[in-house]
Design a protein around this motif. Structure first.
Motif, PDB file in Angstrom:
ATOM      1  N   LYS A  48       0.836  -1.208   0.000  1.00  0.00           N
ATOM      2  CA  LYS A  48       0.000   0.000   0.000  1.00  0.00           C
ATOM      3  C   LYS A  48       0.866   1.251   0.000  1.00  0.00           C
ATOM      4  O   LYS A  48       1.866   1.337   0.722  1.00  0.00           O
ATOM      5  N   THR A  76      -3.263   1.174  -9.355  1.00  0.00           N
ATOM      6  CA  THR A  76      -3.769   1.192  -7.985  1.00  0.00           C
ATOM      7  C   THR A  76      -2.742   1.846  -7.072  1.00  0.00           C
ATOM      8  O   THR A  76      -1.665   2.252  -7.512  1.00  0.00           O
ATOM      9  N   SER A  77      -3.049   1.891  -5.805  1.00  0.00           N
ATOM     10  CA  SER A  77      -2.131   2.455  -4.814  1.00  0.00           C
ATOM     11  C   SER A  77      -1.211   1.385  -4.224  1.00  0.00           C
ATOM     12  O   SER A  77      -0.514   1.641  -3.253  1.00  0.00           O
ATOM     13  N   TYR A  78      -1.196   0.206  -4.826  1.00  0.00           N
ATOM     14  CA  TYR A  78      -0.326  -0.883  -4.382  1.00  0.00           C
ATOM     15  C   TYR A  78       0.857  -1.010  -5.333  1.00  0.00           C
ATOM     16  O   TYR A  78       0.667  -1.111  -6.544  1.00  0.00           O
ATOM     17  N   ALA A  99       4.082   0.856   4.137  1.00  0.00           N
ATOM     18  CA  ALA A  99       2.762   0.338   3.752  1.00  0.00           C
ATOM     19  C   ALA A  99       1.779   0.430   4.912  1.00  0.00           C
ATOM     20  O   ALA A  99       0.617   0.812   4.721  1.00  0.00           O
ATOM     21  N   ALA A 103      -1.596   2.643   4.942  1.00  0.00           N
ATOM     22  CA  ALA A 103      -2.904   2.030   5.188  1.00  0.00           C
ATOM     23  C   ALA A 103      -3.610   2.697   6.371  1.00  0.00           C
ATOM     24  O   ALA A 103      -4.820   2.953   6.310  1.00  0.00           O
ATOM     25  N   LYS A 106      -4.764   6.195   5.286  1.00  0.00           N
ATOM     26  CA  LYS A 106      -5.917   6.082   4.390  1.00  0.00           C
ATOM     27  C   LYS A 106      -7.176   5.726   5.186  1.00  0.00           C
ATOM     28  O   LYS A 106      -8.245   6.297   4.973  1.00  0.00           O
TER      29      LYS A 106
END
Length: 127
Positions: A48, A76-78, A99, A103, A106
């Motif tokens: 993430k 994506t955000s990954y 990450a 997360a 977010k």
């Protein structure tokens, strides 16, 4: 192969904390303390990111997870981690920390939005 990758990631993260993997969309979600910090698909780990951490992944040679939607490729955000991180717990730890931070940020931001949406507003008088 994903079971081997998951076991390997759990070993790499032993000093970071327990990682759990849950099946989702033909791959796995990767969780730390119940928070999704990554995904595994096609035996590739993606972690993430948020806007201000994404550049570190990009600078390290990372690439976003992409999927197709209505004929378009959507990033994506990954993002992937550097190859060295896949071979060393010491190298992996900062990426896992980024990450988790992403997360949690977010999650906190989306929680604030939900609260704002649920807050009572002024109603127009009927009449």
């Amino acid at each position: 192969m994903s079971a081997d990758l998951i076991a390997h990631l759990q070993d790499l993260a032993s000093d970071f904390g327990a990682l759990d993997a849950r099946r989702m969309f033909g791959g796995y979600g990767l969780y730390h303390d119940g928070v999704m910090i990554g995904l595994i698909t096609g035996d590739v780990l993606y972690l993430k990111t948020v806007e201000d951490t994404r550049e570190r992944f990009r600078a390290a040679g990372g690439e976003p997870f992409l999927y197709a939607r209505r004929g378009e490729t959507v990033p994506t955000s990954y993002w992937t981690v550097p190859e060295a991180a896949m071979d060393s717990a010491q190298e992996m730890r900062p990426w896992l920390a980024l990450a988790l931070e992403a997360a949690l940020r977010k999650k906190a931001a989306s929680g604030k939005k939900r609260v704002a949406k649920k807050a009572p507003g002024k109603k127009k008088p009927r009449g």
